[in-house]
Write a protein that holds these residues in place. Structure first.
Motif, PDB file in Angstrom:
ATOM      1  N   ASP A 207      -8.474  -2.680   7.224  1.00 45.04           N
ATOM      2  CA  ASP A 207      -7.721  -3.103   6.048  1.00 45.04           C
ATOM      3  C   ASP A 207      -7.028  -4.450   6.263  1.00 45.04           C
ATOM      4  N   ASP A 208      -7.003  -5.247   5.217  1.00 41.56           N
ATOM      5  CA  ASP A 208      -6.384  -6.577   5.303  1.00 41.56           C
ATOM      6  C   ASP A 208      -4.962  -6.595   4.773  1.00 41.56           C
ATOM      7  N   LEU A 209      -4.623  -5.588   4.000  1.00 41.46           N
ATOM      8  CA  LEU A 209      -3.372  -5.638   3.254  1.00 41.46           C
ATOM      9  C   LEU A 209      -2.587  -4.347   3.481  1.00 41.46           C
ATOM     10  N   ARG A 210      -1.293  -4.488   3.717  1.00 38.78           N
ATOM     11  CA  ARG A 210      -0.428  -3.317   3.927  1.00 38.78           C
ATOM     12  C   ARG A 210       0.985  -3.699   3.492  1.00 38.78           C
ATOM     13  N   ARG A 211       1.565  -2.851   2.688  1.00 35.66           N
ATOM     14  CA  ARG A 211       2.915  -3.126   2.178  1.00 35.66           C
ATOM     15  C   ARG A 211       2.990  -4.541   1.595  1.00 35.66           C
ATOM     16  N   GLY A 212       1.912  -4.940   0.920  1.00 32.72           N
ATOM     17  CA  GLY A 212       1.889  -6.218   0.201  1.00 32.72           C
ATOM     18  C   GLY A 212       1.719  -7.448   1.071  1.00 32.72           C
ATOM     19  N   ARG A 213       1.475  -7.263   2.361  1.00 30.41           N
ATOM     20  CA  ARG A 213       1.305  -8.424   3.255  1.00 30.41           C
ATOM     21  C   ARG A 213       0.081  -8.203   4.147  1.00 30.41           C
TER      22      ARG A 213
ATOM     23  N   ASP B 191      -2.136  -4.769  -6.104  1.00 25.59           N
ATOM     24  CA  ASP B 191      -0.799  -5.361  -6.178  1.00 25.59           C
ATOM     25  C   ASP B 191       0.274  -4.288  -6.228  1.00 25.59           C
ATOM     26  N   ASP B 192       0.045  -3.262  -7.049  1.00 24.11           N
ATOM     27  CA  ASP B 192       1.035  -2.192  -7.154  1.00 24.11           C
ATOM     28  C   ASP B 192       1.126  -1.395  -5.866  1.00 24.11           C
ATOM     29  N   LEU B 193      -0.034  -1.115  -5.264  1.00 23.34           N
ATOM     30  CA  LEU B 193      -0.043  -0.258  -4.077  1.00 23.34           C
ATOM     31  C   LEU B 193       0.443  -0.981  -2.822  1.00 23.34           C
TER      32      LEU B 193
ATOM     33  N   SER C 258       9.835  12.274  -6.435  1.00 20.87           N
ATOM     34  CA  SER C 258       9.528  10.835  -6.425  1.00 20.87           C
ATOM     35  C   SER C 258       8.263  10.540  -5.615  1.00 20.87           C
ATOM     36  N   MET C 259       7.954  11.405  -4.652  1.00 18.52           N
ATOM     37  CA  MET C 259       6.764  11.181  -3.812  1.00 18.52           C
ATOM     38  C   MET C 259       5.476  11.542  -4.546  1.00 18.52           C
ATOM     39  N   VAL C 260       5.596  12.455  -5.522  1.00 21.58           N
ATOM     40  CA  VAL C 260       4.385  12.942  -6.203  1.00 21.58           C
ATOM     41  C   VAL C 260       4.250  12.315  -7.588  1.00 21.58           C
ATOM     42  N   GLU C 261       5.389  12.081  -8.243  1.00 22.20           N
ATOM     43  CA  GLU C 261       5.334  11.515  -9.597  1.00 22.20           C
ATOM     44  C   GLU C 261       5.465  10.001  -9.541  1.00 22.20           C
ATOM     45  N   ARG C 262       4.819   9.386  -8.579  1.00 19.34           N
ATOM     46  CA  ARG C 262       4.916   7.933  -8.403  1.00 19.34           C
ATOM     47  C   ARG C 262       3.697   7.261  -9.020  1.00 19.34           C
ATOM     48  N   SER C 263       3.848   5.947  -9.255  1.00 25.60           N
ATOM     49  CA  SER C 263       2.719   5.195  -9.816  1.00 25.60           C
ATOM     50  C   SER C 263       2.210   4.160  -8.819  1.00 25.60           C
ATOM     51  N   LYS C 264       2.786   4.145  -7.615  1.00 25.14           N
ATOM     52  CA  LYS C 264       2.333   3.219  -6.581  1.00 25.14           C
ATOM     53  C   LYS C 264       2.684   3.758  -5.204  1.00 25.14           C
TER      54      LYS C 264
END
Lengths: 279, 279
Positions: A78-84, A216-218, A273-279
């Motif tokens: 993977d190239d991307l993690r936590r947006g960086r 972007d969201d994830l 919050s861990m399950v009803e999340r959108s990202k």
């Protein structure tokens, strides 16, 4: 150590120190740390000096180590993690391997050195965490996950895999918080049930978001599962079926909190919050 | 667990289990395990059921993990270890990364679960081992070692590097054996001095053998240091100078054993065998 203060790591090599700092400075949502804190608080141990923050930090170090290693080219590439950029992209592969290795050791070290925890509590935490991240936990689960890329998996195999890969550390966060609070065996078992169902619900939603959300969201690459042809809860159940399964698992988790009454509200909110999340 | 019995590891993934078994079935010279055993025996704790074998196994697991990771393509990129293909050659890179990760966790787990050791002893061992293999120990030393491939190092830098990369775990083996035997602080400090000098002498000879021995004898690739243009005790001191330095360090090590009298003979013999070796 107090809540929110970034952990700092003494390291003689400047590049390795910088890579460790790179990960720690961008700690993500810290859901597992919240689980440690809210579990301990629910059981009456809200004092951040009684080992709660040490366990929260240790669990996040173990989680970060697993992400850094899982992202390696030989693993999920993977190239991307936590947006960086991932650690091996921002630095190099050797540094990423060593950061992960060092984080695992550091997690155990800070627990060993926290004298606000009794020796018995530290031993119990060591047994819990070392099993959660070992061959019968996270490491075994990651191996099963990689093997599953080359074969069709049913729900039973997916569940077994994710209990180990994702569930074991989420369970360790909750049970770890309870150990710090001095919980008895019955309470530990009940909270283990809560956490295992929560961990699975969390993973089901992860599979859903991989299909429905954007990178972007994830903060990590979306759509990876479809590209790798991997079996997921979505390929097994469809998007709606997976969402229904997540809701069912979340219900089971929340049900296990019933005996704690109103004191469980904050912990339940973290679970939601861990399950009803959108990202 | 008893002396010589190979450690077995429960693991749900067949390939990862096979790779773990591949390493454990070919455990090398087990010098660090001997240091644990002979230190504990010298201090009067020869009963293999009192935790000595657990600590010996844990130290060897940590050592094996470090070899598996150090051999990876992104690190030293070695094809041969203990006379056989390295784990990433015999299996694949992902499996080698996970074997190392799992061995680290397993080392901590078996100590956590050994109730023949008191909780206080286990905590002391966790603190010792987690520091020895962490950023301020083996992992930090490996990072310094890799950085040193691109620059000229003097003796002071080499010593600092090898105290961490090689010395810390050798020291942990000796001090770990002493903790199991219930040694006091003065004894622990004296044995730490013995072990640190021994560890350095061992590394100096490793550098000599890389130049003078062949791959068949070493069971790993000889001549690697010259190819990578790395600074070593041999490039700094010459072969004869390096041998003299090893002898000096060995003397310092053996001197530290003097107060233990004849009871130290077996431990001294292990030390001599580590430095006066030809492979």
């Amino acid at each position: 150590m107090s809540a929110g203060e970034p952990h700092s790591i003494p390291c003689p090599d400047p590049q390795l120190a910088a890579a460790a700092e790179y990960v720690l400075a961008n700690p993500g949502k810290q859901l597992r740390a919240k689980l440690v804190r809210e579990t301990a608080a629910m059981l009456g141990s809200a004092d951040p000096n009684c080992g709660v923050e040490t366990v929260a930090t240790a669990i996040e170090l173990l989680h970060s180590y697993s992400l850094v290693h899982d992202d390696l080219p030989a693993m999920d590439n993977d190239d991307l993690r936590r947006g960086r950029p991932t650690v091996h992209r921002a630095f190099d592969e050797a540094t990423a391997i060593l950061v992960g290795d060092g984080f695992q050791a550091r997690a155990f070290e800070i627990i060993a050195r926290d004298s606000s925890l009794s020796a018995e509590q530290r031993v119990e935490l060591f047994a819990l965490l070392s099993q959660a991240v070992g061959f019968e936990g996270m490491v075994g689960g990651q191996a099963l996950d990689m093997a599953a890329e080359h074969q069709q998996c049913g729900i039973a195999e997916l569940t077994r895999l994710h209990r180990l890969k994702t569930g074991a550390l989420i369970q360790a966060a909750v049970v770890g918080g309870a150990i710090v609070a001095g919980a008895n065996r019955e309470t530990l078992d009940r909270l283990a049930t809560f956490a295992m169902n929560l961990g699975l619900a969390f993973q089901v939603i992860d599979d859903v978001l991989d299909v429905t959300a954007c990178s972007d969201d994830l903060g990590k690459t979306a759509g990876k599962d479809a590209i790798s042809g991997k079996s997921t809860y979505v390929t097994c159940l469809g998007i709606d079926g997976a969402k229904a399964e997540a809701a069912r698992l979340l219900n089971e988790a929340v049900d296990a909190l019933e005996p704690f009454g109103e004191s469980a509200l904050a912990l339940r909110d973290v679970a939601l919050s861990m399950v009803e999340r959108s990202k």
